[in-house]
Scaffold this active site. Structure first.
Site, PDB file in Angstrom:
ATOM      1  N   GLN A 188      34.358  38.813  41.228  1.00  0.00           N
ATOM      2  CA  GLN A 188      34.866  39.762  39.634  1.00  0.00           C
ATOM      3  C   GLN A 188      35.670  40.243  39.555  1.00  0.00           C
ATOM      4  O   GLN A 188      36.882  40.142  39.687  1.00  0.00           O
ATOM      5  CB  GLN A 188      33.945  40.114  38.488  1.00  0.00           C
ATOM      6  CG  GLN A 188      34.495  40.739  36.766  1.00  0.00           C
ATOM      7  CD  GLN A 188      34.422  39.506  36.607  1.00  0.00           C
ATOM      8  OE1 GLN A 188      34.338  37.941  36.602  1.00  0.00           O
ATOM      9  NE2 GLN A 188      35.189  39.463  35.747  1.00  0.00           N
ATOM     10  N   GLU A 189      36.195  41.042  40.693  1.00  0.00           N
ATOM     11  CA  GLU A 189      37.291  41.816  40.759  1.00  0.00           C
ATOM     12  C   GLU A 189      38.198  41.214  41.800  1.00  0.00           C
ATOM     13  O   GLU A 189      39.539  41.163  41.672  1.00  0.00           O
ATOM     14  CB  GLU A 189      36.820  42.923  42.082  1.00  0.00           C
ATOM     15  CG  GLU A 189      35.805  43.734  41.595  1.00  0.00           C
ATOM     16  CD  GLU A 189      36.821  45.206  40.469  1.00  0.00           C
ATOM     17  OE1 GLU A 189      37.924  45.137  41.011  1.00  0.00           O
ATOM     18  OE2 GLU A 189      36.269  45.860  39.827  1.00  0.00           O
ATOM     19  N   SER A 190      38.311  40.072  42.573  1.00  0.00           N
ATOM     20  CA  SER A 190      39.302  39.533  43.440  1.00  0.00           C
ATOM     21  C   SER A 190      38.492  38.385  44.043  1.00  0.00           C
ATOM     22  O   SER A 190      39.651  37.624  44.760  1.00  0.00           O
ATOM     23  CB  SER A 190      39.451  40.382  44.818  1.00  0.00           C
ATOM     24  OG  SER A 190      37.837  40.092  45.711  1.00  0.00           O
TER      25      SER A 190
END
Length: 335
Positions: A188-190
């Site tokens: 989800q972050e990267s």
């Protein structure tokens, strides 16, 4: 008393004088101290914190003014307009930025009338299209891709989530999480791009902000190192969970820690207080999430129980829910 900026037309300068002020602290003194002090109230167009980055059209405009003057900007948040006026009249602020309830009038800046140098400088500096240009600039920041990264598949191959699985397994022990949940958060972050970087300055696999890296003892020149980035993120998750020790259910504590990782612990606590007030369970994500969303509404972010103001809650709510959904996929697919 106030000259106000209109939503459709911003040709009128946004400031006016405060006729009751007898301030002698004018532009030359501001330049000498090296600091422009503005007071405002939290709101989507005045001032708010977004992933450790200060935003709001009028904050950005004040920031441009400060740069023009060659000084630093100190923006301070007041509870109400009475506090703002008191600060201005006591000469504890140079500019007061007011939000308005009237739909046709958005804002006004108030300046003491005994600051003729500052008023003159404002008149020379201000251009009619400044507000609309700043509004468009902020809109681009918030709507364009927040993270520059290459897009990877949600799973690398059968039985393998990513090339960093061994790091998730090793460092998930720091926060005592299922490594697959950590992997879901990283996606989800990267999307597993170790070189990912957001416009706000978050970097690496787990999108760690520079200030957070400093706090965690992660040297800034090593923030893109996959192992060090993941290791720091798990320390931060452990810290966030420790701050939620009153939440006894582990699953709920993890959800709220994820929300705090994305939106900030202070905003999460604001939402928890609102949930408790309305006799909802402040320790359950499904009861807190509606208030995370409501913190973008004035009646909620100006509530006396809310200590940290406006929040772009939609992103945080979606962040937690998407991680949980992906985690369930990983749990079914990876043993």
């Amino acid at each position: 008393m106030l000259s106000a900026c209109q939503q459709q037309k911003d040709t009128t300068p946004p400031w006016a004088t405060n006729e009751n002020s007898d301030s002698l602290f004018d532009l030359s003194e501001i330049e000498q101290t090296g600091e422009l002090i503005a007071v405002t109230m939290s709101g989507p167009d005045t001032y708010y914190d977004y992933h450790g980055h200060h935003l709001g059209v009028h904050y950005l405009l004040c920031e441009q003014l400060a740069k023009h003057l060659g000084v630093e900007l100190r923006m301070e948040v007041c509870r109400d307009s009475a506090e703002m006026m008191g600060r201005l009249e006591a000469d504890e602020a140079d500019i007061a930025v007011y939000p308005f309830d009237n739909d046709s009038v958005l804002f006004g800046w108030r300046v003491g009338n005994n600051k003729p140098e500052l008023i003159q400088e404002l008149e020379q500096w201000y251009k009619p299209d400044m507000l609309s240009n700043m509004r468009a600039y902020e809109h681009r920041l918030l709507t364009e891709s927040r993270v520059r990264h290459r897009v990877y598949a949600p799973m690398l191959s059968k039985g393998v989530i990513s090339r960093y699985d061994h790091l998730f397994k090793r460092y998930s022990k720091t926060c005592n999480w299922d490594w697959r949940l950590l992997a879901a958060q990283c996606y989800q972050e990267s999307t597993f791009d170790e070189k990912a970087q957001s416009w706000a300055g978050a970097k690496g696999l787990m999108q760690i902000m520079p200030s957070t890296a400093d706090h965690l003892g992660l040297p800034r020149d090593q923030v893109f190192n996959p192992e060090k980035n993941i290791a720091a993120a798990t320390r931060f998750l452990h810290e966030l969970e420790s701050m939620l020790s009153d939440v006894h259910n582990r699953n709920e504590r993890q959800n709220l820690a994820l929300a705090a990782y994305n939106g900030g612990m202070n905003h999460v606590r604001d939402a928890m207080r609102l949930a408790a007030r309305d006799k909802r369970n402040p320790h359950a994500w499904n009861d807190v999430k509606p208030y995370i969303l409501k913190l973008s509404q004035r009646e909620y972010y100006q509530d006396t129980l809310v200590h940290y103001g406006y929040m772009r809650g939609q992103e945080t709510a979606e962040y937690v829910d998407k991680i949980r959904k992906r985690y369930q996929i990983y749990r079914r697919s990876i043993r």
